[in-house]
Design a protein around this motif. Structure first.
Motif, PDB file in Angstrom:
ATOM      1  N   VAL A  69     -13.988   0.634   9.617  1.00 39.11           N
ATOM      2  CA  VAL A  69     -12.950   1.667   9.651  1.00 39.11           C
ATOM      3  C   VAL A  69     -12.737   2.140  11.087  1.00 39.11           C
ATOM      4  CG1 VAL A  69     -14.405   3.736   9.343  1.00 39.11           C
ATOM      5  CG2 VAL A  69     -12.082   3.683   8.395  1.00 39.11           C
ATOM      6  N   ASP A  70     -13.785   2.044  11.912  1.00 38.33           N
ATOM      7  CA  ASP A  70     -13.652   2.403  13.327  1.00 38.33           C
ATOM      8  C   ASP A  70     -12.966   1.308  14.131  1.00 38.33           C
ATOM      9  OD1 ASP A  70     -14.917   4.814  12.900  1.00 38.33           O
ATOM     10  OD2 ASP A  70     -16.907   4.043  13.352  1.00 38.33           O
ATOM     11  N   ARG A  71     -12.759   0.140  13.506  1.00 38.97           N
ATOM     12  CA  ARG A  71     -12.144  -0.975  14.222  1.00 38.97           C
ATOM     13  C   ARG A  71     -10.704  -1.215  13.776  1.00 38.97           C
ATOM     14  NH1 ARG A  71     -15.893  -5.758  16.169  1.00 38.97           N
ATOM     15  NH2 ARG A  71     -14.127  -5.737  17.599  1.00 38.97           N
ATOM     16  N   GLU A  72     -10.145  -0.269  13.013  1.00 42.33           N
ATOM     17  CA  GLU A  72      -8.715  -0.364  12.691  1.00 42.33           C
ATOM     18  C   GLU A  72      -7.918  -0.402  13.995  1.00 42.33           C
ATOM     19  OE1 GLU A  72      -7.194   2.574  10.077  1.00 42.33           O
ATOM     20  OE2 GLU A  72      -7.931   1.612   8.269  1.00 42.33           O
ATOM     21  N   ILE A 131      -6.761  -5.982  12.945  1.00 40.82           N
ATOM     22  CA  ILE A 131      -7.126  -5.232  11.740  1.00 40.82           C
ATOM     23  C   ILE A 131      -6.113  -4.115  11.524  1.00 40.82           C
ATOM     24  CG2 ILE A 131      -8.893  -3.821  10.625  1.00 40.82           C
ATOM     25  CD1 ILE A 131     -10.977  -5.342  12.272  1.00 40.82           C
ATOM     26  N   THR A 132      -5.359  -4.219  10.438  1.00 39.81           N
ATOM     27  CA  THR A 132      -4.300  -3.240  10.179  1.00 39.81           C
ATOM     28  C   THR A 132      -4.747  -2.109   9.257  1.00 39.81           C
ATOM     29  OG1 THR A 132      -3.497  -4.620   8.344  1.00 39.81           O
ATOM     30  CG2 THR A 132      -2.465  -4.933  10.496  1.00 39.81           C
ATOM     31  N   LYS A 133      -5.658  -2.417   8.304  1.00 47.06           N
ATOM     32  CA  LYS A 133      -6.028  -1.387   7.332  1.00 47.06           C
ATOM     33  C   LYS A 133      -7.409  -1.689   6.764  1.00 47.06           C
ATOM     34  CE  LYS A 133      -3.606  -1.316   3.547  1.00 47.06           C
ATOM     35  NZ  LYS A 133      -2.496  -1.112   2.590  1.00 47.06           N
ATOM     36  N   VAL A 134      -8.224  -0.636   6.603  1.00 48.48           N
ATOM     37  CA  VAL A 134      -9.533  -0.756   5.964  1.00 48.48           C
ATOM     38  C   VAL A 134      -9.561   0.223   4.798  1.00 48.48           C
ATOM     39  CG1 VAL A 134     -12.026  -0.549   6.242  1.00 48.48           C
ATOM     40  CG2 VAL A 134     -10.638  -1.391   8.138  1.00 48.48           C
ATOM     41  N   GLU A 135      -9.736  -0.294   3.581  1.00 50.05           N
ATOM     42  CA  GLU A 135      -9.717   0.532   2.375  1.00 50.05           C
ATOM     43  C   GLU A 135     -11.086   0.536   1.706  1.00 50.05           C
ATOM     44  OE1 GLU A 135      -6.698  -1.043  -0.155  1.00 50.05           O
ATOM     45  OE2 GLU A 135      -5.067   0.001   0.883  1.00 50.05           O
ATOM     46  N   LYS A 136     -11.448   1.683   1.111  1.00 50.86           N
ATOM     47  CA  LYS A 136     -12.687   1.777   0.340  1.00 50.86           C
ATOM     48  C   LYS A 136     -12.325   1.636  -1.141  1.00 50.86           C
ATOM     49  CE  LYS A 136     -15.947   4.616   1.604  1.00 50.86           C
ATOM     50  NZ  LYS A 136     -16.724   5.854   1.857  1.00 50.86           N
ATOM     51  N   THR A 137     -12.830   0.600  -1.799  1.00 51.33           N
ATOM     52  CA  THR A 137     -12.547   0.354  -3.207  1.00 51.33           C
ATOM     53  C   THR A 137     -13.847   0.355  -3.999  1.00 51.33           C
ATOM     54  OG1 THR A 137     -12.773  -2.065  -3.123  1.00 51.33           O
ATOM     55  CG2 THR A 137     -10.647  -1.137  -2.468  1.00 51.33           C
ATOM     56  N   THR A 138     -13.723   0.294  -5.334  1.00 46.21           N
ATOM     57  CA  THR A 138     -14.915   0.282  -6.192  1.00 46.21           C
ATOM     58  C   THR A 138     -15.732  -0.987  -5.987  1.00 46.21           C
ATOM     59  OG1 THR A 138     -13.548  -0.654  -7.963  1.00 46.21           O
ATOM     60  CG2 THR A 138     -13.862   1.738  -7.951  1.00 46.21           C
ATOM     61  N   LYS A 139     -15.098  -2.043  -5.500  1.00 47.30           N
ATOM     62  CA  LYS A 139     -15.804  -3.297  -5.255  1.00 47.30           C
ATOM     63  C   LYS A 139     -16.262  -3.431  -3.806  1.00 47.30           C
ATOM     64  CE  LYS A 139     -13.381  -5.853  -8.884  1.00 47.30           C
ATOM     65  NZ  LYS A 139     -12.543  -7.030  -9.196  1.00 47.30           N
ATOM     66  N   PRO A 196     -15.595  -2.296   0.558  1.00 43.83           N
ATOM     67  CA  PRO A 196     -14.486  -2.186   1.514  1.00 43.83           C
ATOM     68  C   PRO A 196     -13.582  -3.412   1.474  1.00 43.83           C
ATOM     69  CG  PRO A 196     -16.546  -2.630   2.656  1.00 43.83           C
ATOM     70  CD  PRO A 196     -16.898  -2.378   1.235  1.00 43.83           C
ATOM     71  N   GLN A 197     -12.290  -3.178   1.646  1.00 42.04           N
ATOM     72  CA  GLN A 197     -11.307  -4.266   1.696  1.00 42.04           C
ATOM     73  C   GLN A 197     -10.558  -4.157   3.020  1.00 42.04           C
ATOM     74  OE1 GLN A 197      -8.102  -4.586  -1.419  1.00 42.04           O
ATOM     75  NE2 GLN A 197      -9.377  -6.323  -2.039  1.00 42.04           N
ATOM     76  N   ILE A 198     -10.511  -5.262   3.744  1.00 38.70           N
ATOM     77  CA  ILE A 198      -9.936  -5.256   5.090  1.00 38.70           C
ATOM     78  C   ILE A 198      -8.710  -6.155   5.132  1.00 38.70           C
ATOM     79  CG2 ILE A 198     -10.375  -5.807   7.517  1.00 38.70           C
ATOM     80  CD1 ILE A 198     -13.342  -5.271   6.925  1.00 38.70           C
ATOM     81  N   PHE A 199      -7.608  -5.606   5.644  1.00 44.93           N
ATOM     82  CA  PHE A 199      -6.374  -6.365   5.787  1.00 44.93           C
ATOM     83  C   PHE A 199      -6.134  -6.639   7.272  1.00 44.93           C
ATOM     84  CE2 PHE A 199      -5.981  -4.191   1.769  1.00 44.93           C
ATOM     85  CZ  PHE A 199      -5.425  -5.163   0.941  1.00 44.93           C
ATOM     86  N   VAL A 200      -5.754  -7.870   7.578  1.00 43.91           N
ATOM     87  CA  VAL A 200      -5.547  -8.266   8.971  1.00 43.91           C
ATOM     88  C   VAL A 200      -4.165  -8.899   9.130  1.00 43.91           C
ATOM     89  CG1 VAL A 200      -7.997  -8.559   9.450  1.00 43.91           C
ATOM     90  CG2 VAL A 200      -6.675 -10.500   8.579  1.00 43.91           C
ATOM     91  N   SER A 201      -3.762  -9.065  10.396  1.00 46.02           N
ATOM     92  CA  SER A 201      -2.423  -9.582  10.687  1.00 46.02           C
ATOM     93  C   SER A 201      -2.458 -10.493  11.903  1.00 46.02           C
ATOM     94  CB  SER A 201      -1.467  -8.412  10.946  1.00 46.02           C
ATOM     95  OG  SER A 201      -0.212  -8.874  11.413  1.00 46.02           O
ATOM     96  N   ARG A 202      -1.542 -11.475  11.894  1.00 51.63           N
ATOM     97  CA  ARG A 202      -1.299 -12.304  13.084  1.00 51.63           C
ATOM     98  C   ARG A 202       0.076 -11.979  13.678  1.00 51.63           C
ATOM     99  NH1 ARG A 202      -4.148 -15.438  16.357  1.00 51.63           N
ATOM    100  NH2 ARG A 202      -2.649 -17.150  16.297  1.00 51.63           N
ATOM    101  N   THR A 203       0.874 -11.162  12.981  1.00 48.89           N
ATOM    102  CA  THR A 203       2.238 -10.888  13.436  1.00 48.89           C
ATOM    103  C   THR A 203       2.404  -9.491  14.030  1.00 48.89           C
ATOM    104  OG1 THR A 203       2.908 -10.040  11.256  1.00 48.89           O
ATOM    105  CG2 THR A 203       3.148 -12.410  11.639  1.00 48.89           C
ATOM    106  N   HIS A 204       1.427  -8.634  13.866  1.00 47.87           N
ATOM    107  CA  HIS A 204       1.543  -7.242  14.315  1.00 47.87           C
ATOM    108  C   HIS A 204       1.686  -7.168  15.834  1.00 47.87           C
ATOM    109  CE1 HIS A 204       0.612  -2.971  14.789  1.00 47.87           C
ATOM    110  NE2 HIS A 204       0.743  -2.841  13.485  1.00 47.87           N
ATOM    111  N   PRO A 205       2.578  -6.296  16.358  1.00 49.79           N
ATOM    112  CA  PRO A 205       2.694  -6.131  17.818  1.00 49.79           C
ATOM    113  C   PRO A 205       1.374  -5.735  18.471  1.00 49.79           C
ATOM    114  CG  PRO A 205       4.537  -5.073  16.698  1.00 49.79           C
ATOM    115  CD  PRO A 205       3.582  -5.495  15.630  1.00 49.79           C
TER     116      PRO A 205
END
Length: 377
Positions: free
Chosen positions: A131-134, A182-190, A192-201
């Protein structure tokens, strides 16, 4: 149950950072449920885990009352006083009801609780780390691919690279090493879920921070980024230090710095322009590599009318309007481009008394625009 459990909890506390007391409280709560489930008991009970010996005992808790309606939850004042004369109505009396084979159930329950708590703690550590690496960049390895995501291993966890965040000019294969934003870090019941991008500015910005020491140490600042991933990007740079050339710093010796970024982005063209707080100068720079004759600014509508030589009109607009579109995103100004002949016919160029410092001589050095092919020449 023995001291082995307490020793194991002490080790876990040191290695995983999980509080020993927190686990013991969780084991006690789980054992209450296990007791009621395995021995068909609905009474109010308390489980005590001895912190010194590791032994566990179960106590039934009953309210002291004048008249008993539910013997599982209540005890008469007479019966309570036969055990201890000090008991009064509304007191709570505890009696040990530990079953003979409770040790086996306790051991199994403790194991489940410890395993669950360790898993939760590990998830918490991973979440706190990421979450600190968003909005940061990491190198990952492609693990597998399906119709919705590319799963990228970031070491302790797999990140999700959605189809919408994948560059159209790239083909990914398992075991490929790629840099992701790293665009988003979410806390889920399963976990942490991390979403990443290759297109983000932000990916482009971070790549320049890695490759250009002057950006990393703050001597050169990236003011804005406009990107159409896989095709073309523009960045504006600025330095407070008049002795530092911000564009040259980003280009590097023989274009080495920007070439490394172009290679990482599989040949995406990159325009590097000087930022200015003067919209006339900034808009003119942003339309690089086109030559600009004049910029007429409408402050109220945050719009500009740009005059370019007739032979450079198509270059200024770009293929499918890309150059003008990226320049508008970069500057956050609306840009309307007119050819010189049209501007003269409309009476908007040349403007009387206008300062027109934008017309380049043949010897002027152009602003920098790089692609992988151009750098190979």
């Amino acid at each position: 149950m023995s001291n082995e459990l307490l020793d194991a909890l002490t080790i876990l506390e040191k290695e995983k950072g999980i509080s020993k007391e927190v686990i013991i409280e969780a084991i006690e709560a789980a054992l209450i449920s296990a007791y009621k489930r395995n021995f068909n008991q609905a009474q109010n009970v308390r489980v005590d885990l001895n912190r010194d010996t590791g032994t566990m005992r179960v106590f039934a808790r009953k309210d002291v009352v004048d008249e008993v309606y539910d013997p599982r939850l209540e005890v008469s004042v007479e019966e309570a006083q036969s055990v201890n004369p000090s008991f009064q109505v509304n007191d709570v009396m505890e009696m040990e009801v530990t079953p003979k084979d409770f040790g086996r159930i306790a051991a199994q329950t403790a194991k489940q609780v410890v395993t669950q708590r360790v898993r939760e703690a590990e998830r918490g550590v991973i979440y706190s780390e990421f979450v600190d690496r968003e909005e940061d960049i990491m190198t990952g390895i492609v693990q597998r691919i399906d119709s919705k995501f590319i799963y990228v291993s970031l070491g302790k966890i797999e990140a999700l690279l959605p189809v919408s965040e994948q560059m159209p000019n790239e083909k990914y294969k398992p075991h490929d090493r790629i840099k992701v934003f790293i665009t988003k870090v979410e806390k889920t019941t399963k976990g942490p879920q991390i979403f990443v991008s290759r297109t983000h500015p932000g990916l482009l910005k971070r790549l320049f921070e890695i490759e250009v020491p002057e950006i990393y140490d703050g001597t050169v600042e990236i003011k804005s980024v406009a990107r159409e991933a896989g095709d073309r990007s523009k960045i504006s740079v600025y330095s407070e230090n008049s002795e530092v050339d911000p564009v040259g710093s980003c280009v590097g010796p023989k274009g080495q710095r920007v070439q490394a970024i172009v290679n990482e982005l599989k040949g995406e063209k990159i325009d590097i322009v000087n930022w200015s707080n003067d919209p006339v100068e900034f808009v003119a720079n942003a339309l690089s590599p086109s030559k600009v004759l004049d910029v007429n600014v409408n402050e109220e509508e945050k719009a500009t009318t740009v005059v370019v030589p007739d032979y450079q009109l198509s270059l200024a607009i770009g293929k499918r309007g890309q150059n003008a579109r990226l320049a508008a995103k970069l500057t956050n100004w609306k840009i309307d481009i007119k050819s010189e002949s049209d501007a003269v016919q409309m009476g908007i160029y040349p403007r009387a008394g206008a300062n027109v410092p934008l017309e380049d001589s043949e010897d002027d050095e152009p602003l920098f625009s790089f692609s992988d092919d151009e750098l190979d020449k």
